[in-house]
Design an enzyme around this catalytic site. Structure first.
Site, PDB file in Angstrom:
ATOM      1  N   HIS A  37       1.337  -0.955  -0.200  1.00  0.00           N
ATOM      2  CA  HIS A  37      -0.032   0.295  -0.092  1.00  0.00           C
ATOM      3  C   HIS A  37       1.423   0.862   0.073  1.00  0.00           C
ATOM      4  CE1 HIS A  37       1.049  -0.806   4.153  1.00  0.00           C
ATOM      5  NE2 HIS A  37       1.194   1.326   4.237  1.00  0.00           N
ATOM      6  N   HIS A 121       5.700   6.973  -1.171  1.00  0.00           N
ATOM      7  CA  HIS A 121       6.512   5.440  -1.596  1.00  0.00           C
ATOM      8  C   HIS A 121       5.394   3.913  -1.220  1.00  0.00           C
ATOM      9  CE1 HIS A 121       7.036   5.604   2.280  1.00  0.00           C
ATOM     10  NE2 HIS A 121       6.669   4.735   2.530  1.00  0.00           N
TER      11      HIS A 121
END
Length: 177
Positions: A37, A121
């Site tokens: 995620h 990220h």
């Protein structure tokens, strides 16, 4: 107590692309498919009434669907030691704008603003003192790229820490439109 965070979940084809990279660093604790995620905001441990306020506040966040693509890999260091490997995403602007909206919504229910800089990220691996060097991994995947992918919703996750690492359960879904 509920350990919460808000995140974007890449589609299955992007997760498969990321999972295919995960090798070549001795003793790295690679993420599995369920753990991939892009964190918008880590909240941490809260009591149930606060969790309910958070869920309501997030329902008021409005942002457009965003189209991202994977863009390279990198690492986080703490005191000269690499602690995590990550895949970058591009462009940053839409993700950063959504992060700010989430942070503002959470501030309205009494949570302090996140103190650290936001760096969009997707964490690939967690590293510790027993982990081998990651230089070869970083060099091999520096050019990581993907086709563009759409993100149509954000999720509120509850995280449970276990001996084998964290497990995540999506407890609320908020559409981006």
């Amino acid at each position: 107590m509920h350990r919460l965070f808000v995140a974007l979940r890449p589609p299955p084809e992007i997760r498969r692309q990321l999972l295919a990279l995960m090798e070549g660093v001795e003793n790295a604790r690679w993420q599995d498919d369920e753990q991939l995620h892009l964190t918008l905001r880590f909240i941490g441990n809260v009591e149930r009434p606060v969790a309910e306020d958070i869920a309501t506040a997030l329902d008021g966040v409005r942002a457009p669907t965003m189209t991202l693509r994977l863009n390279g890999v990198g690492c986080f260091d703490r005191r000269g030691r690499t602690t995590a490997l990550w895949a970058g995403v591009h462009p940053h602007d839409a993700v950063a704008a959504l992060h700010r909206k989430v942070d503002q919504a959470l501030a309205r229910v009494g949570l302090p603003h996140e103190g650290r800089a936001f760096h969009p990220h997707i964490t690939l691996a967690r590293l510790n003192a027993a982990t081998g060097p990651a230089d070869a991994f970083l060099a091999r995947h520096a050019g990581l790229a993907s086709d563009p992918f759409a993100l149509t919703h954000m999720l509120l996750f509850e995280s449970t820490l276990t001996r084998d690492g964290a497990s995540y359960e999506a407890i609320a879904r908020y559409p981006l439109d």
